[in-house]
Design a protein around this motif. Structure first.
Motif, short mmCIF file in Angstrom:
data_model
loop_
_atom_site.label_atom_id
_atom_site.label_comp_id
_atom_site.label_asym_id
_atom_site.label_seq_id
_atom_site.Cartn_x
_atom_site.Cartn_y
_atom_site.Cartn_z
N ALA A 274 0.85 -1.20 0.00
CA ALA A 274 0.00 0.00 0.00
C ALA A 274 0.89 1.24 0.00
CB ALA A 274 -0.91 -0.01 1.22
N ALA A 275 0.37 2.32 -0.56
CA ALA A 275 1.15 3.56 -0.66
C ALA A 275 1.62 4.03 0.71
CB ALA A 275 0.31 4.64 -1.33
N ASN A 276 0.84 3.74 1.77
CA ASN A 276 1.24 4.16 3.11
C ASN A 276 2.24 3.17 3.74
OD1 ASN A 276 -0.30 1.98 3.92
ND2 ASN A 276 -2.06 3.21 4.57
N GLY A 277 2.68 2.20 2.98
CA GLY A 277 3.69 1.27 3.47
C GLY A 277 3.14 0.15 4.33
N SER A 278 1.81 0.10 4.51
CA SER A 278 1.27 -0.98 5.35
C SER A 278 1.27 -2.29 4.56
CB SER A 278 -0.14 -0.64 5.83
OG SER A 278 -1.07 -0.87 4.81
N THR A 279 1.47 -3.37 5.28
CA THR A 279 1.54 -4.69 4.65
C THR A 279 0.13 -5.26 4.56
OG1 THR A 279 3.62 -4.97 5.80
CG2 THR A 279 2.68 -6.93 4.81
N PRO A 280 -0.33 -5.61 3.34
CA PRO A 280 -1.70 -6.13 3.25
C PRO A 280 -1.83 -7.47 3.96
CG PRO A 280 -0.61 -6.21 1.10
CD PRO A 280 0.32 -5.51 2.03
N GLU A 281 -3.03 -7.76 4.42
CA GLU A 281 -3.33 -9.05 5.05
C GLU A 281 -3.53 -10.07 3.93
OE1 GLU A 281 -3.52 -11.94 6.82
OE2 GLU A 281 -3.24 -10.31 8.25
N THR A 282 -2.48 -10.83 3.65
CA THR A 282 -2.52 -11.69 2.45
C THR A 282 -3.17 -13.04 2.72
OG1 THR A 282 -0.30 -12.48 2.94
CG2 THR A 282 -0.49 -10.64 1.39
N SER A 283 -3.62 -13.30 3.95
CA SER A 283 -4.16 -14.64 4.22
C SER A 283 -5.45 -14.90 3.43
CB SER A 283 -4.40 -14.82 5.72
OG SER A 283 -5.31 -13.84 6.16
N SER A 284 -6.15 -13.83 3.03
CA SER A 284 -7.37 -14.05 2.25
C SER A 284 -7.11 -13.91 0.74
CB SER A 284 -8.46 -13.08 2.69
OG SER A 284 -7.94 -11.77 2.73
N TYR A 285 -5.82 -13.84 0.36
CA TYR A 285 -5.47 -13.73 -1.06
C TYR A 285 -5.25 -15.12 -1.66
CZ TYR A 285 -4.28 -8.71 -0.54
OH TYR A 285 -4.30 -7.36 -0.31
N SER A 286 -5.53 -15.24 -2.96
CA SER A 286 -5.16 -16.45 -3.73
C SER A 286 -4.61 -15.98 -5.07
CB SER A 286 -6.38 -17.34 -4.02
OG SER A 286 -7.06 -17.66 -2.85
N LEU A 287 -3.83 -16.86 -5.69
CA LEU A 287 -3.40 -16.62 -7.06
C LEU A 287 -4.31 -17.43 -7.96
CD1 LEU A 287 -1.23 -15.22 -8.86
CD2 LEU A 287 -0.14 -17.47 -8.99
N VAL A 288 -4.86 -16.79 -8.98
CA VAL A 288 -5.74 -17.50 -9.91
C VAL A 288 -5.17 -17.37 -11.31
CG1 VAL A 288 -8.08 -17.70 -10.84
CG2 VAL A 288 -7.75 -17.01 -8.46
N TYR A 289 -5.14 -18.49 -12.02
CA TYR A 289 -4.72 -18.50 -13.43
C TYR A 289 -5.95 -18.71 -14.31
CZ TYR A 289 0.01 -19.67 -11.64
OH TYR A 289 1.22 -19.68 -10.99
N VAL A 290 -5.96 -18.03 -15.46
CA VAL A 290 -7.00 -18.27 -16.47
C VAL A 290 -6.29 -18.68 -17.75
CG1 VAL A 290 -8.88 -17.28 -17.82
CG2 VAL A 290 -8.56 -16.56 -15.44
N ASN A 291 -6.62 -19.86 -18.27
CA ASN A 291 -5.99 -20.39 -19.48
C ASN A 291 -7.04 -21.09 -20.32
OD1 ASN A 291 -4.26 -23.24 -20.44
ND2 ASN A 291 -3.49 -21.25 -21.09
N GLN A 292 -7.05 -20.84 -21.62
CA GLN A 292 -8.01 -21.41 -22.56
C GLN A 292 -9.43 -21.09 -22.08
OE1 GLN A 292 -6.53 -25.37 -24.14
NE2 GLN A 292 -5.14 -25.14 -22.40
N GLN A 293 -10.37 -21.96 -22.37
CA GLN A 293 -11.75 -21.76 -21.94
C GLN A 293 -12.03 -22.67 -20.74
OE1 GLN A 293 -14.17 -19.59 -23.51
NE2 GLN A 293 -12.36 -18.78 -24.55
N ASN A 294 -10.99 -22.92 -19.94
CA ASN A 294 -11.13 -23.87 -18.83
C ASN A 294 -11.43 -23.16 -17.52
OD1 ASN A 294 -10.70 -26.01 -20.52
ND2 ASN A 294 -8.48 -25.96 -20.29
N LEU A 295 -11.80 -23.95 -16.52
CA LEU A 295 -12.09 -23.40 -15.20
C LEU A 295 -10.83 -22.72 -14.66
CD1 LEU A 295 -14.09 -26.39 -13.67
CD2 LEU A 295 -15.00 -24.15 -14.35
N PRO A 296 -10.98 -21.58 -13.98
CA PRO A 296 -9.81 -20.94 -13.37
C PRO A 296 -9.10 -21.90 -12.42
CG PRO A 296 -11.71 -19.47 -13.33
CD PRO A 296 -12.21 -20.80 -13.80
N VAL A 297 -7.77 -21.80 -12.38
CA VAL A 297 -6.94 -22.65 -11.53
C VAL A 297 -6.48 -21.80 -10.34
CG1 VAL A 297 -4.75 -23.91 -11.42
CG2 VAL A 297 -6.20 -24.09 -13.46
N VAL A 298 -6.77 -22.28 -9.13
CA VAL A 298 -6.49 -21.49 -7.91
C VAL A 298 -5.30 -22.09 -7.18
CG1 VAL A 298 -7.44 -20.65 -5.73
CG2 VAL A 298 -8.95 -20.97 -7.72
N GLU A 299 -4.35 -21.24 -6.80
CA GLU A 299 -3.18 -21.69 -6.04
C GLU A 299 -2.97 -20.76 -4.85
OE1 GLU A 299 -1.42 -24.35 -6.52
OE2 GLU A 299 -2.22 -24.94 -8.49
#
Ligand SMILES: *[C@@H]1O[C@H](CO)[C@@H](O)[C@H](O)[C@H]1NC(C)=O
Ligand SMILES: *[C@@H]1O[C@H](CO)[C@@H](O)[C@H](O)[C@H]1NC(C)=O
Ligand SMILES: *[C@@H]1O[C@H](CO)[C@@H](O)[C@H](O)[C@H]1NC(C)=O
Ligand SMILES: *[C@@H]1O[C@H](CO)[C@@H](O)[C@H](O)[C@H]1NC(C)=O
Ligand SMILES: *[C@@H]1O[C@H](CO)[C@@H](O)[C@H](O)[C@H]1NC(C)=O
Ligand SMILES: *[C@@H]1O[C@H](CO)[C@@H](O)[C@H](O)[C@H]1NC(C)=O
Ligand SMILES: *[C@@H]1O[C@H](CO)[C@@H](O)[C@H](O)[C@H]1NC(C)=O
Length: 363
Positions: A274-299
């Protein structure tokens, strides 16, 4: 004489790239020589001649939904970027800029081909812009542009990437047009999808790849496209963008060494704190990939670290490539915040995206 774009291949490159301080590209001094982006009627005919065809000459819809206006604005915004890109590329090849040098046998047909493509992109922009003007909506203004490449093959690889983004975005727009009751615009958009697909086939052939990347191309969204354009190509503050009713997400960089290999692996990513230097709470974050016309892949995000010195957060995540259901062609990577168990489309992912898109392209 006709030497095809494809046959020129990579062997015509005469120089390695050198470090040059990149001057932003703008249309201020009429680099196309056709008055673009505001050509007069005679200049439009000149562009049409170069493009080997014309703007559609039938009636355009006299009223559309406000969401359709947003789609037309995004299309024009993207197409003017593409026109800028090909104008810069033509300048570089014509002037034998280091990294773009060819002998005359190759230079002439390459410039000829790129000039046709640029004129076609100009007409795409002018069509969307003219439709906006006819509808009484805000037309698209030009920006100053930057391109993160300094060699001809890298420029062509970049053209593949941004055109693949367009090829996923236009079908998403067709769906929105149908939902908004503006179906009359769908065939015209479809004609542009095929046209941009022909371009990518040519670029892939030039880089000695199979012309068609995937059986079903990767789905996109307007939000992914608008974010990618603003994050990568628009000189910040060089033009108004807020009249286009789409978000620009915070950027997500893929810091693993390019090119990403066609194998299952762990990738490294980085996004701003964040611009104010605070560290976001990443525990509710996920990485999602979108490839082809397939279901998103969550990691899950792994090994999350903060680097206050650079104001960046780093993490790693699995990239579960398997070459069929996941991984070839274009893959979007997005950091999302929220529940991921029911994501079925790129649009579902865009609705909870906070950082992205990272763009991964695997041949
Ligand atoms: C131009 O460059 C290509 C690739 O390096 C080469 O094969 C060709 O012989 C050159 N032609 C001339 C006229 O120098
Ligand atoms: C769109 O039309 C407006 C108004 O004529 C003009 O100022 C602008 O440069 C045009 N943009 C493009 C990309 O054609
Ligand atoms: C043209 O060359 C300049 C200078 O190397 C570079 O900054 C720019 O990105 C190039 N444009 C394209 C489209 O490759
Ligand atoms: C810093 O900014 C973040 C994101 O805008 C916000 O959620 C947070 O409350 C802010 N923290 C402080 C201490 O102001
Ligand atoms: C996380 O970091 C540890 C220590 O550096 C390393 O051993 C491990 O492989 C990393 N895990 C991932 C998934 O990157
Ligand atoms: C390929 O990977 C995707 C994403 O992890 C998975 O959903 C799919 O089942 C895998 N397909 C095969 C054939 O292993
Ligand atoms: C996901 O779908 C299931 C089945 O419809 C539903 O019970 C659940 O509440 C949904 N989860 C979320 C987060 O929407």
């Amino acid at each position: 004489m006709h030497v095809s774009f494809a046959s020129a291949s990579l062997i015509g490159l005469s120089c390695l790239s050198t470090l040059t301080s990149a001057v932003p590209f703008s249309f201020a001094n009429d680099p196309t020589g056709e008055g673009y982006p505001t050509p007069n009627a005679q200049q439009v005919v000149q562009i049409e001649t170069q493009a080997h065809g014309s703007l559609p000459n039938g009636p355009s819809p006299s009223s559309v939904s406000s969401d359709t206006v947003t789609s037309l604005q995004l299309i024009a915004f993207n197409e003017i970027f593409e026109t800028a890109f090909f104008s810069s590329l033509i300048q570089n090849v014509t002037n034998n800029v280091p990294g773009y040098g060819f002998n005359a046998t190759y230079q002439d047909p390459i410039v000829e081909t790129l000039t046709v493509i640029r004129a076609q992109e100009e007409l795409h922009t002018l069509f969307a812009n003219a439709s906006l003007i006819a509808l009484g909506a805000t037309p698209v203004q030009t920006c100053a542009f930057m391109f993160p490449v300094t060699t001809f093959p890298d420029a062509i690889a970049l053209a593949i990437k941004f055109t693949d983004v367009v090829l996923g975005t236009l079908p998403a727009i067709q769906q929105l047009l149908a939902v908004s009751g503006d179906a009359a615009l769908i065939p015209g958009i479809g004609s542009v999808i095929g046209q941009e697909g022909e371009q990518v086939g040519g670029y892939r052939t030039f880089l000695q790849m199979v012309p068609s990347a995937l059986p079903f191309l990767t789905a996109g969204t307007r939000e992914f496209a608008f974010s990618a354009l603003n994050q990568n190509f628009i000189v910040p503050g060089s033009c108004a963008i807020d009249y286009i009713n789409l978000p620009v997400f915070e950027p997500l960089a893929i810091t693993s060494m390019a090119p990403i290999a066609a194998q299952a692996q762990t990738l490294s990513f980085e996004f701003p704190m964040a611009a104010n230097g605070s560290t976001p709470e990443t525990s509710s974050y996920s990485l999602v990939y979108v490839n082809q016309q397939n279901l998103p892949v969550v990691e899950p995000l792994q090994n999350v670290t903060a680097s206050p010195a650079t104001n960046m957060m780093q993490f790693t995540a699995a990239f579960p490539y398997n070459g069929t259901t996941f991984g070839n062609g274009l893959t979007y990577a997005l950091v999302v915040c929220g529940p991921t168990e029911n994501l079925t489309s790129a649009a579902d992912v865009a609705a909870i995206t906070i950082y992205g898109p990272g763009l991964i392209e695997i041949n």
